[in-house]
Design a protein around this motif. Structure first.
Motif, PDB file in Angstrom:
ATOM      1  N   GLY A  48      -5.391  -2.720   4.327  1.00 61.06           N
ATOM      2  CA  GLY A  48      -6.797  -2.456   4.048  1.00 61.06           C
ATOM      3  C   GLY A  48      -7.115  -0.988   3.981  1.00 61.06           C
ATOM      4  O   GLY A  48      -8.169  -0.584   3.495  1.00 61.06           O
ATOM      5  N   LYS A  49      -6.224  -0.158   4.483  1.00 62.61           N
ATOM      6  CA  LYS A  49      -6.391   1.289   4.406  1.00 62.61           C
ATOM      7  C   LYS A  49      -6.062   1.750   2.995  1.00 62.61           C
ATOM      8  O   LYS A  49      -5.033   1.369   2.451  1.00 62.61           O
ATOM      9  CB  LYS A  49      -5.465   1.958   5.418  1.00 62.61           C
ATOM     10  CG  LYS A  49      -5.542   3.472   5.436  1.00 62.61           C
ATOM     11  CD  LYS A  49      -4.553   4.037   6.447  1.00 62.61           C
ATOM     12  CE  LYS A  49      -4.562   5.568   6.432  1.00 62.61           C
ATOM     13  NZ  LYS A  49      -3.566   6.134   7.388  1.00 62.61           N
ATOM     14  N   PRO A  50      -6.922   2.555   2.370  1.00 63.20           N
ATOM     15  CA  PRO A  50      -6.639   2.961   0.991  1.00 63.20           C
ATOM     16  C   PRO A  50      -5.382   3.817   0.886  1.00 63.20           C
ATOM     17  O   PRO A  50      -5.056   4.591   1.787  1.00 63.20           O
ATOM     18  CB  PRO A  50      -7.883   3.763   0.598  1.00 63.20           C
ATOM     19  CG  PRO A  50      -8.468   4.240   1.885  1.00 63.20           C
ATOM     20  CD  PRO A  50      -8.175   3.152   2.878  1.00 63.20           C
ATOM     21  N   ILE A  51      -4.662   3.638  -0.185  1.00 64.62           N
ATOM     22  CA  ILE A  51      -3.565   4.535  -0.510  1.00 64.62           C
ATOM     23  C   ILE A  51      -4.168   5.722  -1.244  1.00 64.62           C
ATOM     24  O   ILE A  51      -4.876   5.555  -2.242  1.00 64.62           O
ATOM     25  CB  ILE A  51      -2.511   3.820  -1.369  1.00 64.62           C
ATOM     26  CG1 ILE A  51      -1.829   2.744  -0.530  1.00 64.62           C
ATOM     27  CG2 ILE A  51      -1.489   4.811  -1.921  1.00 64.62           C
ATOM     28  CD1 ILE A  51      -0.832   1.905  -1.288  1.00 64.62           C
ATOM     29  N   VAL A  52      -3.936   6.915  -0.733  1.00 64.25           N
ATOM     30  CA  VAL A  52      -4.578   8.120  -1.267  1.00 64.25           C
ATOM     31  C   VAL A  52      -3.607   8.842  -2.195  1.00 64.25           C
ATOM     32  O   VAL A  52      -2.504   9.224  -1.782  1.00 64.25           O
ATOM     33  CB  VAL A  52      -5.048   9.059  -0.142  1.00 64.25           C
ATOM     34  CG1 VAL A  52      -5.831  10.233  -0.735  1.00 64.25           C
ATOM     35  CG2 VAL A  52      -5.915   8.295   0.858  1.00 64.25           C
ATOM     36  N   VAL A  53      -4.023   9.006  -3.434  1.00 60.28           N
ATOM     37  CA  VAL A  53      -3.201   9.643  -4.458  1.00 60.28           C
ATOM     38  C   VAL A  53      -3.818  10.997  -4.816  1.00 60.28           C
ATOM     39  O   VAL A  53      -5.005  11.085  -5.134  1.00 60.28           O
ATOM     40  CB  VAL A  53      -3.111   8.762  -5.723  1.00 60.28           C
ATOM     41  CG1 VAL A  53      -2.309   9.467  -6.818  1.00 60.28           C
ATOM     42  CG2 VAL A  53      -2.496   7.402  -5.387  1.00 60.28           C
ATOM     43  N   GLY A  54      -3.020  12.045  -4.740  1.00 68.15           N
ATOM     44  CA  GLY A  54      -3.482  13.378  -5.113  1.00 68.15           C
ATOM     45  C   GLY A  54      -3.045  13.742  -6.508  1.00 68.15           C
ATOM     46  O   GLY A  54      -1.990  13.324  -6.982  1.00 68.15           O
ATOM     47  N   THR A  55      -3.855  14.528  -7.194  1.00 71.16           N
ATOM     48  CA  THR A  55      -3.542  15.008  -8.530  1.00 71.16           C
ATOM     49  C   THR A  55      -4.202  16.353  -8.745  1.00 71.16           C
ATOM     50  O   THR A  55      -5.227  16.656  -8.115  1.00 71.16           O
ATOM     51  CB  THR A  55      -4.004  14.025  -9.620  1.00 71.16           C
ATOM     52  OG1 THR A  55      -3.693  14.555 -10.921  1.00 71.16           O
ATOM     53  CG2 THR A  55      -5.517  13.800  -9.540  1.00 71.16           C
ATOM     54  N   THR A  56      -3.621  17.174  -9.606  1.00 76.48           N
ATOM     55  CA  THR A  56      -4.269  18.435  -9.980  1.00 76.48           C
ATOM     56  C   THR A  56      -4.965  18.313 -11.324  1.00 76.48           C
ATOM     57  O   THR A  56      -5.482  19.297 -11.843  1.00 76.48           O
ATOM     58  CB  THR A  56      -3.254  19.590 -10.039  1.00 76.48           C
ATOM     59  OG1 THR A  56      -2.254  19.290 -11.016  1.00 76.48           O
ATOM     60  CG2 THR A  56      -2.610  19.815  -8.688  1.00 76.48           C
ATOM     61  N   ASP A  57      -4.944  17.110 -11.909  1.00 78.71           N
ATOM     62  CA  ASP A  57      -5.717  16.897 -13.131  1.00 78.71           C
ATOM     63  C   ASP A  57      -7.191  17.108 -12.829  1.00 78.71           C
ATOM     64  O   ASP A  57      -7.654  16.831 -11.719  1.00 78.71           O
ATOM     65  CB  ASP A  57      -5.515  15.476 -13.660  1.00 78.71           C
ATOM     66  CG  ASP A  57      -4.192  15.312 -14.383  1.00 78.71           C
ATOM     67  OD1 ASP A  57      -3.667  16.312 -14.891  1.00 78.71           O
ATOM     68  OD2 ASP A  57      -3.696  14.169 -14.433  1.00 78.71           O
ATOM     69  N   SER A  58      -7.922  17.594 -13.820  1.00 76.64           N
ATOM     70  CA  SER A  58      -9.362  17.787 -13.632  1.00 76.64           C
ATOM     71  C   SER A  58     -10.124  16.958 -14.654  1.00 76.64           C
ATOM     72  O   SER A  58      -9.686  16.779 -15.785  1.00 76.64           O
ATOM     73  CB  SER A  58      -9.732  19.265 -13.783  1.00 76.64           C
ATOM     74  OG  SER A  58      -9.448  19.731 -15.086  1.00 76.64           O
ATOM     75  N   ILE A  59     -11.269  16.431 -14.212  1.00 74.67           N
ATOM     76  CA  ILE A  59     -12.174  15.697 -15.089  1.00 74.67           C
ATOM     77  C   ILE A  59     -13.545  16.325 -14.913  1.00 74.67           C
ATOM     78  O   ILE A  59     -14.125  16.278 -13.827  1.00 74.67           O
ATOM     79  CB  ILE A  59     -12.208  14.203 -14.740  1.00 74.67           C
ATOM     80  CG1 ILE A  59     -10.803  13.601 -14.864  1.00 74.67           C
ATOM     81  CG2 ILE A  59     -13.179  13.463 -15.644  1.00 74.67           C
ATOM     82  CD1 ILE A  59     -10.723  12.143 -14.468  1.00 74.67           C
ATOM     83  N   GLU A  60     -14.046  16.928 -15.984  1.00 71.93           N
ATOM     84  CA  GLU A  60     -15.265  17.734 -15.905  1.00 71.93           C
ATOM     85  C   GLU A  60     -16.441  17.043 -16.579  1.00 71.93           C
ATOM     86  O   GLU A  60     -16.288  16.388 -17.610  1.00 71.93           O
ATOM     87  CB  GLU A  60     -15.017  19.098 -16.560  1.00 71.93           C
ATOM     88  CG  GLU A  60     -13.867  19.877 -15.923  1.00 71.93           C
ATOM     89  CD  GLU A  60     -13.511  21.134 -16.701  1.00 71.93           C
ATOM     90  OE1 GLU A  60     -14.135  21.366 -17.757  1.00 71.93           O
ATOM     91  OE2 GLU A  60     -12.599  21.858 -16.270  1.00 71.93           O
TER      92      GLU A  60
END
Length: 537
Positions: free
Chosen positions: A33-45
């Motif tokens: 139930g704990k979210p899986i946290v995904v990191g990215t350096t992509d940007s959405i503006e």
């Protein structure tokens, strides 16, 4: 450090990946139930020029398509390890006859959008018609421009009439260019503004936060209880966090603040992670479909002459760029179509095997050009681990060192970059291309077919009128290799673009995250549903 090497079936046409090294992918995956946290350096503006970043009709880049593949549903999708599009929102799709002009799909029973609205064939027609009608500048409408009409004889049947035979059409229906939208929510002629969306895919975007500059900072994706399709979810929630700095993203992974680190990592980070002995972190590496291209504006007065473009091809040193800028985390690319894709030929290597200033000078003098040629390279301003600036500056130095050019490098914000490029405001610019589907057509048609999404001024009638139509009549794609080889040779001779390098794919995760080896597809999309939390040996 557990390191995995993965061969992507989407690129190499095999049915199962080959994995070596330490660590496993299976067993013990559980959903706490704990979210899986995904990191990215992509940007959405979110800007004036980009008011609807999460509308499939307007956005055509890796960052947004990463979200679209996880939240929208298409008629077809790719099951794990397959190169063949398989029904998802549809229960069956097929060409009606040998002409290849009519393609029919039958929908699954009881489909619903995440908001509870029923999903019928009318929504599919609405979505395709809307995409073509909005036809957003530098958007993905070109992918489905071959659709002549869409008919819906009943609520479960969709009939596509094509302008010409196209063996790649099923693959195009498996991309977000054919994402199915709720006709009760989306306007048929206007973009859906803001950081919001409504789809029928495996996840819903339940919340989104943005920073002071209007960029998406994070998004929470909950399992869509209404999803009916092919994909199996190994978690119930994923959080996507954007980082402006890949080093900060790596620090967050090492402290456990995030579970997975996806694109983009700097070359130095990759090299350090490959030699790390930290047992809590694992690096997964795979061949990549990413290709980096340098586009030359053939309508610019300084680049209109073919000899000038050929001289640039004679001077640019790919080996130096991949060695000095990318620290060997990318491979030199000598054709429009990368290695590992059927039909690849080293067309540029055949014509320009090694940097040769003397040959460049000879070509220019034969064309009557004896003075230095002033040029500007525009590049996307770096974010995270990208190396756009050092790459552009390295190319400028190489060209200037020849004594034949006077080149400057200039940066541009991503929100304005593609629009300016498609308006032909740049002389030279570089983009990284991630395939929409693993076929040589998708490395040639987006740039050199009619209605290409960058509105490039260069046009080859042989590519547009003969070679691409010829290949699209070939259901057995291996038989199209000769025609694709001819297209690659034409590009090498005319040099409207210069292939630079082919990238590998990397994803880094905590050792207790499972399914990582399946999480990246050929477009470097992180398939959230493959990720689980468990124990690996």
């Amino acid at each position: 450090m557990n390191r995995k090497l993965l061969v992507l079936p989407a690129l190499l046409g095999v049915l199962t990946p080959l994995i070596s090294g330490c660590g496993g992918s299976g067993g013990g995956s559980s959903d706490s139930g704990k979210p899986i946290v995904v990191g990215t350096t992509d940007s959405i503006e979110l800007t004036k020029d980009n008011p609807a970043p999460l509308d499939p009709a307007t956005s055509y880049d890796s960052a947004t398509w990463n979200i679209f593949y996880n939240t929208f549903q298409m008629l077809l999708t790719y099951p794990r390890g397959s190169t063949t599009p398989t029904p998802d929102a549809a229960s069956d799709c097929h060409y009606n006859d040998t002409t290849g002009l009519t393609y029919t799909c039958t929908m699954r029973d009881g489909l619903k959008f995440s908001n509870g609205d029923s999903l019928t064939s009318a929504d599919v027609k609405f979505s395709i018609d809307r995409m073509l009608k909005i036809n957003w500048n530098a958007g993905p409408a070109s992918l489905i421009a071959g659709v002549k009409s869409v008919n819906t004889p009943d609520e479960k049947t969709v009939v596509f009439q094509l302008k010409a035979p196209d063996a790649t059409f099923p693959a195009k229906l498996a991309t977000p260019a054919a994402a199915i939208l709720d006709s009760k929510v989306y306007d048929p002629t206007k973009p859906y503004t803001g950081f919001k969306l409504v789809g029928s895919g495996p996840y819903t975007l339940s919340s989104a936060t943005k920073d002071a500059q209007g960029n998406l900072q994070s998004g929470t994706f909950d399992k869509n209880s209404n999803y009916q399709g092919l994909l199996k979810l190994n978690n119930s929630k994923v959080e996507l966090r954007m980082f402006a700095d890949s080093n900060k993203m790596e620090s967050a992974l090492k402290t456990g603040a995030i579970d997975v680190m996806s694109r983009t990592l700097s070359p130095d980070q990759i090299n350090q992670l490959q030699t790390s002995s930290d047992p809590s972190i694992k690096l997964t590496e795979s061949p990549g479909g990413e290709a980096r291209y340098l586009f030359l504006n053939t309508s610019s007065s300084d680049l209109r002459t073919k000899a000038v473009r050929q001289a640039i091809a004679e001077v640019v040193d790919r080996q130096a760029i991949t060695r000095d800028v990318y620290k060997r985390t990318a491979d030199p690319l000598y054709s429009v179509v990368p290695q590992g894709i059927s039909g690849h030929t080293n067309s540029f290597f055949a014509d320009y095997p090694t940097p040769n200033v003397a040959a460049a000078k000879t070509k220019l003098h034969a064309a009557g050009i004896t003075s230095k040629i002033p040029l500007t390279i525009n590049y996307r301003r770096d974010n995270g681990g990208t190396m756009n600036q050092p790459e552009a500056e390295a190319i400028a130095r190489q060209l200037n060192a020849s004594g034949l050019f006077d080149v400057t490098a200039k940066s541009e914000e991503w929100s304005a970059f593609l629009k300016a490029a498609s308006q032909r405001k740049y002389q030279i610019f570089a983009i990284s291309w991630l395939p929409d589907f693993p076929d040589p057509d998708n490395y040639i048609a987006p740039f050199f077919d009619r209605d290409n999404f960058l509105n490039l001024p260069y046009a080859s009638k042989q590519i547009q009128d003969q070679l691409l139509p010829e290949t699209r009549r070939m259901a057995q794609r291996s038989t199209a290799s000769d025609a694709f080889g001819q297209a690659q040779q034409i590009v090498a001779q005319d040099v409207p673009m210069l292939p630079l390098w082919q990238g590998k794919q990397y994803i880094v995760s905590r050792s207790n995250i499972t399914g990582v080896e399946w999480a990246l597809n050929s477009s470097t999309t992180t398939q959230f549903w493959e990720l689980g939390r468990g124990v690996t040996g």
